[in-house]
Design an enzyme around this catalytic site. Structure first.
Site, PDB file in Angstrom:
ATOM      1  N   ASP A 241       0.861  -1.181   0.000  1.00  0.00           N
ATOM      2  CA  ASP A 241       0.000   0.000   0.000  1.00  0.00           C
ATOM      3  C   ASP A 241       0.893   1.225   0.000  1.00  0.00           C
ATOM      4  O   ASP A 241       2.078   1.142   0.355  1.00  0.00           O
ATOM      5  CB  ASP A 241      -0.897  -0.001   1.243  1.00  0.00           C
ATOM      6  CG  ASP A 241      -2.219   0.718   1.020  1.00  0.00           C
ATOM      7  OD1 ASP A 241      -2.194   1.845   0.469  1.00  0.00           O
ATOM      8  OD2 ASP A 241      -3.273   0.170   1.389  1.00  0.00           O
TER       9      ASP A 241
ATOM     10  N   ASP B 266       3.674   1.710  -4.775  1.00  0.00           N
ATOM     11  CA  ASP B 266       2.794   2.414  -5.696  1.00  0.00           C
ATOM     12  C   ASP B 266       2.482   1.459  -6.840  1.00  0.00           C
ATOM     13  O   ASP B 266       3.372   1.102  -7.616  1.00  0.00           O
ATOM     14  CB  ASP B 266       3.486   3.675  -6.222  1.00  0.00           C
ATOM     15  CG  ASP B 266       2.631   4.469  -7.193  1.00  0.00           C
ATOM     16  OD1 ASP B 266       1.558   3.978  -7.602  1.00  0.00           O
ATOM     17  OD2 ASP B 266       3.038   5.591  -7.560  1.00  0.00           O
TER      18      ASP B 266
ATOM     19  N   TYR C  50     -14.694   5.749 -12.588  1.00  0.00           N
ATOM     20  CA  TYR C  50     -14.585   4.593 -11.702  1.00  0.00           C
ATOM     21  C   TYR C  50     -15.242   3.371 -12.339  1.00  0.00           C
ATOM     22  O   TYR C  50     -14.678   2.263 -12.351  1.00  0.00           O
ATOM     23  CB  TYR C  50     -15.228   4.917 -10.353  1.00  0.00           C
ATOM     24  CG  TYR C  50     -15.185   3.790  -9.355  1.00  0.00           C
ATOM     25  CD1 TYR C  50     -14.018   3.514  -8.648  1.00  0.00           C
ATOM     26  CD2 TYR C  50     -16.302   2.997  -9.117  1.00  0.00           C
ATOM     27  CE1 TYR C  50     -13.965   2.477  -7.725  1.00  0.00           C
ATOM     28  CE2 TYR C  50     -16.264   1.958  -8.197  1.00  0.00           C
ATOM     29  CZ  TYR C  50     -15.095   1.701  -7.509  1.00  0.00           C
ATOM     30  OH  TYR C  50     -15.048   0.664  -6.601  1.00  0.00           O
TER      31      TYR C  50
ATOM     32  N   LYS D 207     -13.423  -0.195 -13.494  1.00  0.00           N
ATOM     33  CA  LYS D 207     -13.790  -1.488 -12.933  1.00  0.00           C
ATOM     34  C   LYS D 207     -14.325  -2.441 -14.000  1.00  0.00           C
ATOM     35  O   LYS D 207     -14.166  -3.666 -13.893  1.00  0.00           O
ATOM     36  CB  LYS D 207     -14.803  -1.290 -11.800  1.00  0.00           C
ATOM     37  CG  LYS D 207     -14.206  -0.620 -10.564  1.00  0.00           C
ATOM     38  CD  LYS D 207     -13.049  -1.433  -9.988  1.00  0.00           C
ATOM     39  CE  LYS D 207     -12.561  -0.903  -8.662  1.00  0.00           C
ATOM     40  NZ  LYS D 207     -11.493  -1.736  -8.064  1.00  0.00           N
TER      41      LYS D 207
END
Length: 238
Positions: free
Chosen positions: A32, A50, A149, A153
């Site tokens: 993370d 990253d 978004y 996805k």
């Protein structure tokens, strides 16, 4: 010796729950950008990463592989942004979300192919109900669907199917698609309003997403690949 699992985005929220679910049976490497909010379970290791940086991701996979046999990758890292109409969405915001959510998924999965192939392991990507519906909220309207978004996805779903096809029979590749889940993406004061639109009458719990991810990585799912496991309380039935 326990097998190794990498969980990206594992410092908080759904990723954190996935780390906790895997920790009993795997040596978990938590990747993370942010430090974990709480102490990690015993045997877990944090590596700041990253997911948009191929060099950092390659180093992550190499370090994880030195701890033992890399058996599972769960890619949970993702970002979003406030809802706005497509007409009002800045190009740099669109690019940033696609870069992290979709290109990041590609970079992480690509880096892990070799060790997971040797181990006959698994990849689980986190997508979203929004990747199937084209809108991120149950009350979405023309004022804002989070198109960036949703598109990212949806791309994760197609990437998962491509990976599943190319890597079979050595690596199983699946995805979990959460619906409305209790957590940071939905303000707590809106939980009752959103729950009223869910056929099962409540929001999902982050532990239920972790259970789904664990199942797809487990021997119980040994004949499942190329599948999107919907965990959405009935808000999308397809």
């Amino acid at each position: 010796m326990k097998p190794v699992a990498i969980v990206t985005g594992g410092a908080r929220n759904i990723g954190r729950a996935i780390v906790q679910r895997f920790a009993a049976d795997y040596r978990v490497v938590v990747a993370d950008l942010a430090e974990p909010q709480d102490a990690l379970p015993e045997g877990c290791e944090f590596i700041r990463t990253d997911v948009c940086d191929p060099a950092q991701v390659t180093q992550l996979v190499e370090q994880a592989s030195r701890l033992g046999t890399l058996q599972a990758l769960v890619h949970s890292a993702a970002i979003t942004a406030p809802a706005k109409s497509i007409a009002e969405t800045p190009l740099d915001e669109w690019k940033r979300i696609l870069d992290v959510n979709l290109t990041g998924s590609f970079i992480v999965a690509q880096a892990a192919i070799a060790p997971l192939t040797r181990a006959r392991g698994s990849i689980t990507l986190l997508t979203s109900r929004a990747g199937k519906t084209g809108f991120a909220a149950l009350n979405a309207s023309r004022s804002g669907t989070k198109a960036h978004y949703c598109a990212s996805k949806a791309g994760v779903i197609s990437l998962m199917k491509s990976l599943a096809t190319e890597l079979a029979p050595d690596v199983r590749v699946n995805a979990v698609a959460p619906g409305p889940i209790e957590g940071e993406m939905i303000p707590r004061d809106r939980w009752p309003e959103i729950a009223a639109r869910v056929p099962l009458g409540r929001l999902g719990r982050i532990g239920e997403i972790a259970d789904a991810a664990y199942f797809l990585a487990s021997p119980a799912a040994s004949f499942i690949t190329g599948h999107v496991l919907d965990v959405n309380g009935g808000t999308l039935m397809d």
